[in-house]
Design a protein around this motif. Structure first.
Motif, PDB file in Angstrom:
ATOM      1  N   GLU A 280       0.814  -1.215   0.000  1.00 53.02           N
ATOM      2  CA  GLU A 280       0.000   0.000   0.000  1.00 53.02           C
ATOM      3  C   GLU A 280       0.852   1.272   0.000  1.00 53.02           C
ATOM      4  O   GLU A 280       0.351   2.386  -0.017  1.00 53.02           O
ATOM      5  CB  GLU A 280      -0.914   0.010   1.235  1.00 53.02           C
ATOM      6  N   LEU A 281       2.144   1.045   0.022  1.00 52.22           N
ATOM      7  CA  LEU A 281       3.065   2.171   0.124  1.00 52.22           C
ATOM      8  C   LEU A 281       3.331   2.737  -1.269  1.00 52.22           C
ATOM      9  O   LEU A 281       3.683   1.998  -2.181  1.00 52.22           O
ATOM     10  CB  LEU A 281       4.364   1.649   0.737  1.00 52.22           C
ATOM     11  N   THR A 282       3.100   4.034  -1.460  1.00 57.34           N
ATOM     12  CA  THR A 282       3.438   4.647  -2.746  1.00 57.34           C
ATOM     13  C   THR A 282       4.958   4.687  -2.866  1.00 57.34           C
ATOM     14  O   THR A 282       5.538   4.199  -3.804  1.00 57.34           O
ATOM     15  CB  THR A 282       2.873   6.081  -2.853  1.00 57.34           C
ATOM     16  N   ARG A 283       5.582   5.253  -1.860  1.00 54.17           N
ATOM     17  CA  ARG A 283       7.037   5.200  -1.768  1.00 54.17           C
ATOM     18  C   ARG A 283       7.466   5.705  -0.400  1.00 54.17           C
ATOM     19  O   ARG A 283       6.682   6.351   0.302  1.00 54.17           O
ATOM     20  CB  ARG A 283       7.707   6.032  -2.877  1.00 54.17           C
TER      21      ARG A 283
ATOM     22  N   THR B 231       4.795   7.769   2.051  1.00 57.50           N
ATOM     23  CA  THR B 231       3.715   8.307   1.235  1.00 57.50           C
ATOM     24  C   THR B 231       2.733   7.188   0.907  1.00 57.50           C
ATOM     25  O   THR B 231       3.141   6.129   0.430  1.00 57.50           O
ATOM     26  CB  THR B 231       4.250   8.885  -0.096  1.00 57.50           C
ATOM     27  N   ALA B 232       1.454   7.455   1.183  1.00 54.41           N
ATOM     28  CA  ALA B 232       0.414   6.464   0.904  1.00 54.41           C
ATOM     29  C   ALA B 232      -0.902   7.207   0.779  1.00 54.41           C
ATOM     30  O   ALA B 232      -1.064   8.298   1.345  1.00 54.41           O
ATOM     31  CB  ALA B 232       0.336   5.435   2.029  1.00 54.41           C
ATOM     32  N   PRO B 233      -1.846   6.658   0.014  1.00 54.88           N
ATOM     33  CA  PRO B 233      -3.131   7.346  -0.161  1.00 54.88           C
ATOM     34  C   PRO B 233      -3.849   7.546   1.173  1.00 54.88           C
ATOM     35  O   PRO B 233      -3.664   6.746   2.099  1.00 54.88           O
ATOM     36  CB  PRO B 233      -3.936   6.394  -1.043  1.00 54.88           C
TER      37      PRO B 233
ATOM     38  N   HIS C 138       0.491  11.393   4.100  1.00 62.11           N
ATOM     39  CA  HIS C 138       1.634  10.516   4.381  1.00 62.11           C
ATOM     40  C   HIS C 138       1.620  10.180   5.862  1.00 62.11           C
ATOM     41  O   HIS C 138       0.943  10.839   6.649  1.00 62.11           O
ATOM     42  CB  HIS C 138       2.959  11.180   3.985  1.00 62.11           C
TER      43      HIS C 138
ATOM     44  N   THR D   4      -5.119   4.783   4.060  1.00 61.57           N
ATOM     45  CA  THR D   4      -4.314   3.555   4.125  1.00 61.57           C
ATOM     46  C   THR D   4      -4.133   3.132   5.588  1.00 61.57           C
ATOM     47  O   THR D   4      -3.834   3.971   6.437  1.00 61.57           O
ATOM     48  CB  THR D   4      -2.924   3.808   3.495  1.00 61.57           C
TER      49      THR D   4
END
Ligand SMILES: [Zn+2]
Length: 325
Positions: free
Chosen positions: A181-184, A209-211, A283, A214
């Motif tokens: 689920e982690l964008t980065r 960073t995650a939506p 985030h 999350t």
């Protein structure tokens, strides 16, 4: 019936019967009996004074002694085996178990100390084999003492192991956001440019960073000490006290999933990613404290990441980019 003897009488020219004198006959018999008795007595004395011939009782006693000696030899060998096994356990105890749990090794002298003071072997003195029996009893006493010390040591280790287990479960040791689920990994621990002032500033946590929405997970067992919006900059945030001086902090949440005072386990869902407080974009800002000092959380992710994932995280965390705060 005794033989009848005859003699030739030249006067009568005939054989005449010899009539033995009665007294002589009795004397002969008496002499024979006395002689036999003397010989018998002499033989008996001779027999009893040699080792050549044993009485049945002596024979059975001898057999018994031989048997005892054999049994004693076997016992001696068994005792030696026990001593060897015990020495091996003690060695592992000192050099592996106690070392692993940071307990001091038990000194050799303490493990093998005999008993001082009164002579506790007095009752065993004064026999043919006293020396052997006393030496063996002493050995057994020392083994008994060694076993008692060893057993106590293992009890101590069991307690320490239990503590260690609790400690290992408590320390914040997983990534608070699922990798899928982690964008980065937006920013790591260290000097980063501030997203608002653009000045170089120490960033004492990690940004994931995650939506928005999350799930965020507790990184170790502990108790929620705060779940509120009353700390400047962090927005809606959660603090978990893990004990042993460890604390973790999760900031900029959109929603809580726990309340203050609640006990949590590692991996429990505690809240959701947001952008509350001093945050530029959705985030999770994550901090780890040890004894009230902030430390780099990256040192605690053992177990939850693969080597590749950890390398990636290291790369991103070490980039001198802009933090999301
Ligand atoms: Zn941050």
């Amino acid at each position: 019936m005794s033989k009848v003897k005859y003699y030739y009488d030249p006067d009568t020219l005939s054989y005449r019967k010899i009539e033995p004198k009665k007294s002589r006959r009795y004397r002969n018999i008496a002499l024979f009996i006395a002689g036999s008795a003397l010989f018998g007595l002499f033989s008996l004395i001779l027999l009893l004074n040699t080792n050549m011939v044993n009485t049945p009782r002596e024979l059975s006693l001898n057999r018994e002694v031989k048997n005892y000696e054999l049994q004693f030899e076997l016992l001696d060998k068994k005792m030696q085996q026990i001593e060897e096994v015990l020495a091996n356990i003690e060695d592992r105890d000192n050099n592996i178990y106690r070392l692993y749990f940071e307990a001091n090794p038990i000194p050799e002298e303490q493990r093998r100390a005999g008993f001082g003071g009164i002579n506790r072997y007095k009752s065993l003195e004064g026999f043919n084999n006293s020396e052997m029996v006393i030496a063996t009893t002493k050995r057994l006493d020392i083994i008994k003492k060694q076993m008692a010390i060893q057993s106590k040591s293992l009890e101590e280790i069991a307690l320490l192991a239990k503590e260690k287990e609790k400690l290992l479960a408590a320390i914040p040791a997983i990534q608070p956001i699922n990798n899928s689920e982690l964008t980065r990994m937006a920013s790591g621990y260290g000097y980063r440019s501030d997203p608002f002032t653009k000045a170089r500033k120490m960033h004492r946590g990690m940004d994931f960073t995650a939506p928005r929405g999350t799930p965020i997970y507790a990184s170790g067992d502990g108790k929620v000490t705060r779940a509120d919006n009353n700390s400047s900059g962090y927005g809606k945030h959660i603090r978990i006290d893990h004990g042993y001086g460890y604390m973790s902090l999760y900031a900029h949440l959109s929603k809580y999933n726990v309340n203050k005072g609640q006990k949590v386990k590692r991996g429990d869902l505690i809240g959701f990613v947001g952008s509350t407080g001093r945050s530029e974009a959705p985030h999770l800002h994550y901090e780890v404290f040890k004894d009230k000092e902030r430390i780099n959380p990256i040192n605690f992710y053992y177990g939850s990441l693969s080597l590749k994932e950890f390398e990636n995280m290291l790369k991103y965390a070490n980039q001198e980019n802009q933090s999301l705060d």
